[in-house]
Scaffold this active site. Structure first.
Site, short mmCIF file in Angstrom:
data_model
loop_
_atom_site.label_atom_id
_atom_site.label_comp_id
_atom_site.label_asym_id
_atom_site.label_seq_id
_atom_site.Cartn_x
_atom_site.Cartn_y
_atom_site.Cartn_z
N HIS A 39 1.18 -0.67 -0.36
CA HIS A 39 -0.17 0.07 -0.16
C HIS A 39 0.71 0.93 -0.03
O HIS A 39 0.54 2.56 -0.42
CB HIS A 39 -0.55 -0.19 2.00
CG HIS A 39 -2.14 -1.15 1.48
ND1 HIS A 39 -1.10 -2.62 2.62
CD2 HIS A 39 -2.56 -1.43 1.38
CE1 HIS A 39 -2.43 -3.42 2.49
NE2 HIS A 39 -3.30 -2.91 1.78
N ASP A 152 -3.45 -7.90 -7.31
CA ASP A 152 -5.00 -8.28 -7.41
C ASP A 152 -4.63 -7.50 -8.57
O ASP A 152 -5.79 -6.70 -9.26
CB ASP A 152 -6.03 -7.57 -6.54
CG ASP A 152 -5.49 -7.26 -5.82
OD1 ASP A 152 -5.70 -8.35 -4.88
OD2 ASP A 152 -4.51 -6.37 -4.75
N SER A 187 0.62 -8.93 1.73
CA SER A 187 -0.40 -8.97 1.29
C SER A 187 -1.34 -8.96 3.09
O SER A 187 -0.08 -9.09 4.04
CB SER A 187 -1.43 -10.51 0.81
OG SER A 187 -2.74 -10.35 1.40
N ARG A 189 -3.58 -10.60 3.87
CA ARG A 189 -3.86 -11.95 5.20
C ARG A 189 -2.51 -12.77 4.78
O ARG A 189 -2.30 -13.88 6.19
CB ARG A 189 -4.75 -12.40 3.76
CG ARG A 189 -5.71 -11.96 3.55
CD ARG A 189 -6.65 -12.76 2.38
NE ARG A 189 -9.00 -12.23 2.66
CZ ARG A 189 -9.13 -11.69 1.55
NH1 ARG A 189 -8.16 -10.39 0.77
NH2 ARG A 189 -9.96 -11.02 2.19
P1 AMP Z 1 -6.61 -4.18 0.52
O1 AMP Z 1 -6.22 -3.03 0.87
O2 AMP Z 1 -5.92 -5.53 -0.16
O3 AMP Z 1 -7.84 -4.26 -1.10
O4 AMP Z 1 -5.80 -3.16 -1.15
C1 AMP Z 1 -5.70 -2.20 -1.51
C2 AMP Z 1 -4.59 -2.23 -3.11
O5 AMP Z 1 -3.23 -2.04 -2.61
C3 AMP Z 1 -5.32 -2.79 -4.35
O6 AMP Z 1 -5.22 -1.88 -5.64
C4 AMP Z 1 -4.38 -3.71 -3.91
O7 AMP Z 1 -3.87 -4.71 -5.22
C5 AMP Z 1 -2.47 -3.32 -3.40
N1 AMP Z 1 -2.05 -3.88 -2.68
C6 AMP Z 1 -2.09 -4.69 -2.22
N2 AMP Z 1 -0.52 -5.45 -2.14
C7 AMP Z 1 -0.33 -4.96 -2.35
C8 AMP Z 1 1.15 -5.34 -2.92
N3 AMP Z 1 1.85 -6.64 -2.18
N4 AMP Z 1 1.72 -4.63 -3.82
C9 AMP Z 1 1.03 -3.41 -4.45
N5 AMP Z 1 -0.06 -3.61 -4.27
C10 AMP Z 1 -0.67 -3.87 -3.07
#
Ligand code: AMP
Length: 283
Positions: A39, A152, A187, A189
């Site tokens: 992020h 994603d 992630s 997760r």
């Molecule tokens: P999320 O909080 O998981 O919904 O992710 C929010 C944003 O961060 C989304 O656009 C994800 O694709 C991006 N994101 C999550 N993990 C990564 C990562 N390891 N590298 C780059 N972007 C990420």
């Protein structure tokens, strides 16, 4: 000073309007919180390319299936605020569910061509929830540019298509996946993994890298590339394949031979934790 956290739609609109009136371009990073270096990279890119950076933190109920981890999804607002402040965020929009989904709300957004296959088939309704919440967020924040992670991939492609199809005046940018030192994609997760599972989780990137090597060695048949990827995952104790696929990188349609850029994508369970990752294959 810590980045302000604003839960109200009207207040976000007002602050963005003031920034825009001052001639600032607005960058936007939608998230579900539990922020990590992936992020942070999106926020940094927004910081570099725009003048007023908004991060949203909202664990969106409509993108979780009934048996998924909505209830236990990590909620770490104070840590997230520190990270946002450290990398240069002007505003955090953190609405509650009732603000985003009043009881009488009944409109949903679908992108049929891109919401089936891959994660779409395994998580029915997921991308409908994602597209709906992101369009709502775009309408609230009205960003010039929005940043999404390649991690994603299907989500980012689908949102690019949605913005194009619905004439949303926001540029949707896909940023590279940020990884741990052993290659595991970061992630929110990953924190569910036990130490043993964490060790085995490297199988996702190893499987993807294997496909890349096979392609470089001349193998272009998708069934054989997928076979090679599956072999690596099947050698990993405790790994259970959800899917392993190679599809056209733009349309996400199935292909038989890699002739154009393709995406190798997989979802794998380690214990009860489902992890996803992907790499672009360039023939
Ligand atoms: P999320 O909080 O998981 O919904 O992710 C929010 C944003 O961060 C989304 O656009 C994800 O694709 C991006 N994101 C999550 N993990 C990564 C990562 N390891 N590298 C780059 N972007 C990420």
């Amino acid at each position: 000073m810590l980045t302000p956290v604003v839960p109200s739609i009207a207040e976000v609109r007002q602050l963005v309007r003031e920034a825009r009136q001052a001639g600032r371009r607005v960058g936007f990073v939608p998230t579900m919180g539990a922020l990590h270096a992936g992020h942070a990279a999106l926020i940094r890119q927004a910081r570099l390319e725009t003048d007023f950076v908004v991060v949203s933190i909202f664990v969106n109920p409509t993108q979780f299936g009934p048996t998924e981890d909505f209830g236990k999804y990590p909620r770490t607002l104070e840590d997230d605020r520190q990270l946002c402040t450290a990398v240069g965020t002007d505003l955090i929009f953190a609405p509650d569910a009732a603000t985003m989904y009043p009881p009488d709300a009944s409109t949903f957004v679908e992108v049929p061509a891109l919401q089936t296959g891959l994660c779409g088939d395994r998580r029915p309704g997921h991308f409908r929830g994602v597209a709906t919440v992101v369009l709502k967020l775009f309408n609230i924040v009205a960003p010039d540019v929005a940043y999404f992670g390649q991690k994603d991939y299907q989500q980012a492609r689908l949102l690019q298509q949605m913005a194009e199809d619905l004439n949303v005046p926001t540029q949707v940018v896909m940023c590279p996946t940020v990884r741990e030192s052993d290659g595991l994609a970061m992630s929110s997760r990953n924190r569910y993994l036990s130490p043993v599972e964490r060790g085995h989780a490297v199988c996702l990137i190893q499987s993807l890298e294997h496909a890349k090597l096979m392609l470089a060695a001349g193998e272009r048949h998708v069934n054989l590339l997928v076979r090679g990827m599956v072999d690596i995952l099947e050698q990993t104790p405790g790994a259970r394949i959800d899917y392993v696929e190679i599809r056209d990188a733009k349309t996400l349609q199935p292909i038989g031979v890699v002739e154009r850029p393709a995406v190798a994508a997989l979802a794998v369970f380690l214990g009860t934790t489902r992890l996803i990752d992907n790499l672009i294959l360039n023939p």
